[in-house]
Design a protein around this motif. Structure first.
Motif, PDB file in Angstrom:
ATOM      1  N   UNK A 153       0.817  -1.215   0.000  1.00 47.44           N
ATOM      2  CA  UNK A 153       0.000   0.000   0.000  1.00 47.44           C
ATOM      3  C   UNK A 153       0.854   1.271   0.000  1.00 47.44           C
ATOM      4  N   UNK A 154       0.246   2.370  -0.398  1.00 47.46           N
ATOM      5  CA  UNK A 154       0.932   3.661  -0.398  1.00 47.46           C
ATOM      6  C   UNK A 154       1.166   4.112   1.037  1.00 47.46           C
ATOM      7  N   UNK A 155       2.370   4.598   1.287  1.00 45.57           N
ATOM      8  CA  UNK A 155       2.784   4.914   2.656  1.00 45.57           C
ATOM      9  C   UNK A 155       1.860   5.911   3.360  1.00 45.57           C
ATOM     10  N   UNK A 193      -0.923   4.341   5.291  1.00 50.90           N
ATOM     11  CA  UNK A 193      -0.578   3.228   6.171  1.00 50.90           C
ATOM     12  C   UNK A 193      -1.286   3.293   7.522  1.00 50.90           C
ATOM     13  N   UNK A 194      -1.210   4.454   8.195  1.00 55.88           N
ATOM     14  CA  UNK A 194      -1.798   4.570   9.539  1.00 55.88           C
ATOM     15  C   UNK A 194      -3.307   4.346   9.496  1.00 55.88           C
ATOM     16  N   UNK A 195      -3.966   4.921   8.508  1.00 56.45           N
ATOM     17  CA  UNK A 195      -5.417   4.760   8.386  1.00 56.45           C
ATOM     18  C   UNK A 195      -5.804   3.304   8.151  1.00 56.45           C
ATOM     19  N   UNK A 196      -5.078   2.651   7.251  1.00 60.20           N
ATOM     20  CA  UNK A 196      -5.373   1.242   6.956  1.00 60.20           C
ATOM     21  C   UNK A 196      -5.149   0.380   8.190  1.00 60.20           C
ATOM     22  N   UNK A 198      -7.320  -0.779   0.065  1.00 61.83           N
ATOM     23  CA  UNK A 198      -7.647  -2.067   0.692  1.00 61.83           C
ATOM     24  C   UNK A 198      -7.856  -3.188  -0.311  1.00 61.83           C
ATOM     25  N   UNK A 199      -8.148  -2.838  -1.562  1.00 62.97           N
ATOM     26  CA  UNK A 199      -8.291  -3.871  -2.598  1.00 62.97           C
ATOM     27  C   UNK A 199      -6.969  -4.601  -2.858  1.00 62.97           C
TER      28      UNK A 199
END
Length: 199
Positions: A76-78, A81-84, A187-188
């Motif tokens: 994922x894009x950095x 990251x925190x949100x994911x 998230x995909x």
């Protein structure tokens, strides 16, 4: 209620504030071994002991996020990251809560204190759960939270210099105004169901 208990100052305060209203509490701690140490986990268990003086006995659940964090970093894009990661935490917390007959989640978040605690970010993280999320510290500033933590005797333990699960994976420029559609696109790229089951 299920308290998301980190090693920081805010979450023990949130737990005590909800216990004061008569809520029975269990706790959930996320670890990231080997990025976090056994001492970091022991610090959290000590915080739970201190909170239990106000709430009664607390059962502490511990879940490892290590593989999830490594997969997020790989795929994922950095900036997301925190949100994911927060969305993973909320989904996992709800699963633990349901399994243990808890009817709400409790966090120590305070509005605007860090990038993941803007209004837009909180909306994105809350959208993955369908139970109440209590945030008793939401309108407080850091000094107000520290004052309470000193009063309930958790401050000195909270400031012990052991890393938490997010320390080694913090993005340089996190999204502060995320749009849900963008987060869902990220998230995909990952197998959410498999990672959650493994955790």
């Amino acid at each position: 209620g299920l308290l998301l208990l980190s090693g920081g100052i805010d979450s023990p305060v949130a737990g005590c504030m909800m216990a004061k209203r008569g809520l029975e509490i269990e706790a959930l701690h996320f670890e990231s071994f080997p990025y976090t140490s056994e001492r970091a986990k022991e610090k959290v268990l000590q915080l739970a002991r201190l909170v239990s003086e106000y709430s009664g006995n607390i059962y502490v659940h511990v879940i490892s996020l290590t593989h999830i964090q490594e997969e997020l970093k790989r795929l994922c894009d950095e900036e997301y990251f925190t949100l994911l990661l927060r969305r993973f935490m909320m989904r996992l917390a709800q699963k633990v809560a349901v399994r243990n007959r808890c009817h709400a989640l409790i966090t120590g978040e305070s509005l605007g204190q860090v990038a993941s605690q803007t209004l837009a970010a909180l909306n994105v993280t809350d959208s993955v759960v369908n139970m109440p999320v209590f945030r008793p510290c939401i309108g407080m500033d850091k000094e107000e939270i520290i004052t309470i933590s000193r009063k309930i005797n958790t401050f000195e333990t909270s400031i012990l210099p052991y890393e938490d699960c997010c320390t080694g994976f913090t993005p340089k420029h996190p999204k502060t105004r995320p749009e849900l559609a963008q987060v869902l696109e990220q998230e995909k790229r990952i197998d959410i169901e498999t990672l959650e089951k493994e955790a």
